[in-house]
Design a protein around this motif. Structure first.
Motif, mmCIF file in Angstrom:
data_model
loop_
_atom_site.group_PDB
_atom_site.id
_atom_site.type_symbol
_atom_site.label_atom_id
_atom_site.label_comp_id
_atom_site.label_asym_id
_atom_site.label_seq_id
_atom_site.Cartn_x
_atom_site.Cartn_y
_atom_site.Cartn_z
ATOM 1 N N SER A 64 0.854 -1.199 0.000
ATOM 2 C CA SER A 64 0.000 0.000 0.000
ATOM 3 C C SER A 64 0.887 1.246 0.000
ATOM 4 O O SER A 64 1.560 1.534 0.984
ATOM 5 N N LEU A 65 0.857 1.974 -1.108
ATOM 6 C CA LEU A 65 1.692 3.163 -1.273
ATOM 7 C C LEU A 65 0.869 4.424 -1.004
ATOM 8 O O LEU A 65 -0.259 4.555 -1.480
ATOM 9 N N VAL A 66 1.457 5.355 -0.257
ATOM 10 C CA VAL A 66 0.852 6.659 -0.012
ATOM 11 C C VAL A 66 1.830 7.735 -0.496
ATOM 12 O O VAL A 66 2.981 7.765 -0.068
ATOM 13 N N VAL A 67 1.347 8.585 -1.391
ATOM 14 C CA VAL A 67 2.138 9.727 -1.867
ATOM 15 C C VAL A 67 1.621 10.972 -1.153
ATOM 16 O O VAL A 67 0.466 11.376 -1.348
ATOM 17 N N ARG A 68 2.446 11.558 -0.322
ATOM 18 C CA ARG A 68 2.035 12.726 0.460
ATOM 19 C C ARG A 68 2.226 14.012 -0.345
ATOM 20 O O ARG A 68 3.219 14.158 -1.064
ATOM 21 N N VAL A 69 1.258 14.933 -0.207
ATOM 22 C CA VAL A 69 1.275 16.180 -0.955
ATOM 23 C C VAL A 69 1.304 17.351 0.026
ATOM 24 O O VAL A 69 0.459 17.435 0.936
ATOM 25 N N LYS A 70 2.264 18.234 -0.148
ATOM 26 C CA LYS A 70 2.387 19.406 0.729
ATOM 27 C C LYS A 70 1.220 20.359 0.508
ATOM 28 O O LYS A 70 0.786 20.566 -0.626
ATOM 29 N N PRO A 71 0.695 20.978 1.571
ATOM 30 C CA PRO A 71 -0.405 21.943 1.398
ATOM 31 C C PRO A 71 0.042 23.165 0.607
ATOM 32 O O PRO A 71 1.214 23.549 0.614
ATOM 33 N N VAL A 72 -0.923 23.778 -0.086
ATOM 34 C CA VAL A 72 -0.681 25.064 -0.735
ATOM 35 C C VAL A 72 -1.090 26.176 0.235
ATOM 36 O O VAL A 72 -1.608 25.904 1.318
ATOM 37 N N VAL A 73 -0.851 27.427 -0.146
ATOM 38 C CA VAL A 73 -1.203 28.557 0.719
ATOM 39 C C VAL A 73 -2.720 28.562 0.939
ATOM 40 O O VAL A 73 -3.489 28.595 -0.027
ATOM 41 N N PRO A 74 -3.165 28.499 2.176
ATOM 42 C CA PRO A 74 -4.612 28.443 2.434
ATOM 43 C C PRO A 74 -5.294 29.779 2.171
ATOM 44 O O PRO A 74 -4.654 30.840 2.179
ATOM 45 N N LYS A 75 -6.598 29.727 1.952
ATOM 46 C CA LYS A 75 -7.414 30.933 1.813
ATOM 47 C C LYS A 75 -7.955 31.305 3.185
ATOM 48 O O LYS A 75 -8.667 30.521 3.810
ATOM 49 N N CYS A 76 -7.612 32.497 3.653
ATOM 50 C CA CYS A 76 -7.996 32.938 4.992
ATOM 51 C C CYS A 76 -9.003 34.079 4.908
ATOM 52 O O CYS A 76 -8.880 34.962 4.050
ATOM 53 N N SER A 77 -9.973 34.056 5.801
ATOM 54 C CA SER A 77 -10.995 35.097 5.871
ATOM 55 C C SER A 77 -11.046 35.639 7.290
ATOM 56 O O SER A 77 -11.382 34.912 8.233
ATOM 57 N N VAL A 78 -10.690 36.926 7.434
ATOM 58 C CA VAL A 78 -10.658 37.601 8.735
ATOM 59 C C VAL A 78 -11.476 38.880 8.634
ATOM 60 O O VAL A 78 -11.230 39.692 7.729
ATOM 61 N N PRO A 79 -12.465 39.107 9.518
ATOM 62 C CA PRO A 79 -13.245 40.352 9.459
ATOM 63 C C PRO A 79 -12.371 41.559 9.757
ATOM 64 O O PRO A 79 -11.478 41.505 10.601
ATOM 65 N N ASN A 80 -12.647 42.660 9.053
ATOM 66 C CA ASN A 80 -11.844 43.869 9.244
ATOM 67 C C ASN A 80 -12.077 44.506 10.606
ATOM 68 O O ASN A 80 -11.132 44.951 11.261
ATOM 69 N N SER A 81 -13.339 44.567 11.045
ATOM 70 C CA SER A 81 -13.660 45.196 12.320
ATOM 71 C C SER A 81 -14.886 44.536 12.918
ATOM 72 O O SER A 81 -15.801 44.130 12.196
ATOM 73 N N VAL A 82 -14.887 44.435 14.250
ATOM 74 C CA VAL A 82 -15.977 43.782 14.984
ATOM 75 C C VAL A 82 -16.259 44.618 16.227
ATOM 76 O O VAL A 82 -15.325 45.040 16.919
ATOM 77 N N PRO A 83 -17.532 44.870 16.545
ATOM 78 C CA PRO A 83 -17.837 45.602 17.781
ATOM 79 C C PRO A 83 -17.640 44.725 19.016
ATOM 80 O O PRO A 83 -17.795 43.500 18.955
ATOM 81 N N VAL A 84 -17.305 45.349 20.117
ATOM 82 C CA VAL A 84 -17.123 44.634 21.381
ATOM 83 C C VAL A 84 -18.432 43.946 21.779
ATOM 84 O O VAL A 84 -19.516 44.514 21.663
ATOM 85 N N GLY A 85 -18.319 42.683 22.223
ATOM 86 C CA GLY A 85 -19.480 41.949 22.681
ATOM 87 C C GLY A 85 -20.177 41.145 21.609
ATOM 88 O O GLY A 85 -21.046 40.320 21.923
ATOM 89 N N LYS A 86 -19.819 41.353 20.327
ATOM 90 C CA LYS A 86 -20.425 40.598 19.240
ATOM 91 C C LYS A 86 -19.594 39.356 18.933
ATOM 92 O O LYS A 86 -18.498 39.169 19.452
ATOM 93 N N SER A 87 -20.124 38.481 18.069
ATOM 94 C CA SER A 87 -19.400 37.280 17.671
ATOM 95 C C SER A 87 -18.633 37.533 16.378
ATOM 96 O O SER A 87 -18.950 38.463 15.624
#
Length: 302
Positions: A124-147
């Motif tokens: 049983s052969l496994v060929v491992r593949v390195k991850p590529v640059v992930p896509k990240c999503s971060v909100p620019n601004s959030v009010p205090v107390g919110k999710s």
């Protein structure tokens, strides 16, 4: 009697030595090898015993329970053509392995001159593949107390990538209770899906966030993104709502006053209020188009 039994044992032993049981027997040094993508790998198929001088050697690739030849009639074929070779006696060497090479491989040896003419080993052969640059999503601004929810996704790595989040170059632990830095934070980090969710955002949660996707072949990171946390100005919001209500009220009162004073009266209706004078005897009234008024003309009654 004892002498006769001893003679029989000696005869059996001599017969076994002179006429051994002939069988082809295979083994492998590694039944579950792995390699990184674009590297080389050997699938060892060793012949421990055989008496046939020219056995038939075959390799088959098994994916989704479907076998296909990769070595048949003394030549490499299929998707490994030009990327594999046989190292004597039966080891398969794959160069420049790709992710599609992940599969089960079966080495088969047929020895027609042996009493046991066939044997096989499965690798049983496994060929491992390195991850590529992930896509990240971060909100620019959030009010205090919110999710707030931060996301990280990468689909190329194999085995499937695991995710880590960092803020201001410091790793965020899976459990905030394990770190004094994040002890008062209220978040949930899922390393399987790459989501970081704050249930109640604090001012201290502001910072530069980035995500790392990793597996056995390596890791990759997205660039840092800034998340600002601001105070919610309740007094300002209430004042703004009151200003809007006052403006709308003033506009409504102005329209009502204008209606009452006749500023919006229908001009057509005003023009139609003119009454045509009653006709007198012998006098016809005619309205001219240019003058917009009536003039009379005399008529003689005989």
């Amino acid at each position: 009697m004892a002498i006769r039994s001893l003679i029989c044992v000696l005869i059996l032993l001599s017969t076994h030595c002179c006429f051994p049981t002939l069988a082809v027997v295979l083994k492998t040094n590694d039944a579950a090898p792995w390699t990184n993508e674009f590297e080389s790998i050997e699938l060892s198929c060793l012949i421990e015993s055989i008496s046939t001088t020219n056995p038939r050697i075959e390799w088959k690739k098994i994916q989704n329970s479907e076998p296909s030849y990769v070595f048949f009639d003394k030549k490499v074929s299929g998707d490994l053509e030009n990327r594999a070779r046989i190292r004597e006696p039966a080891t398969l060497v794959i160069t420049n392995a790709t992710r599609s090479d992940t599969a089960d491989y079966r080495c088969e040896v047929t020895a027609p001159n042996d009493q046991k003419t066939f044997d096989e080993v499965i690798i049983s052969l496994v060929v491992r593949v390195k991850p590529v640059v992930p896509k990240c999503s971060v909100p620019n601004s959030v009010p205090v107390g919110k999710s707030a929810e931060l996301r990280c996704v990468e689909d190329e790595g194999f085995p499937k990538s695991q995710y880590q989040w960092f803020v201001n170059k410091e790793e965020i632990p899976d459990d905030p209770k394990t770190s004094a830095r994040f002890l008062n934070s209220s978040y949930m980090l899922n390393g399987e899906t790459g989501t970081l969710k704050f249930t109640v955002v604090r001012k201290e949660d502001a910072g530069e966030y980035y995500c790392r996707a990793k597996n056995d072949a390596g890791h990759a990171e997205c660039g840092p993104q800034r998340m600002e946390v601001y105070d919610l100005n309740v007094a300002g919001i209430v004042m703004g709502v009151l200003v809007v209500v006052v403006v709308l009220l003033c506009i409504t009162l102005g329209i009502c006053c204008a209606y009452k004073r006749g500023y919006f009266a229908n001009q057509k209706e005003a023009g139609n209020n003119y009454k045509v004078p009653a006709k007198g005897d012998g006098v016809d009234y005619v309205r001219t188009e240019d003058e917009g008024d009536f003039r009379h003309k005399s008529s003689f009654v005989i």
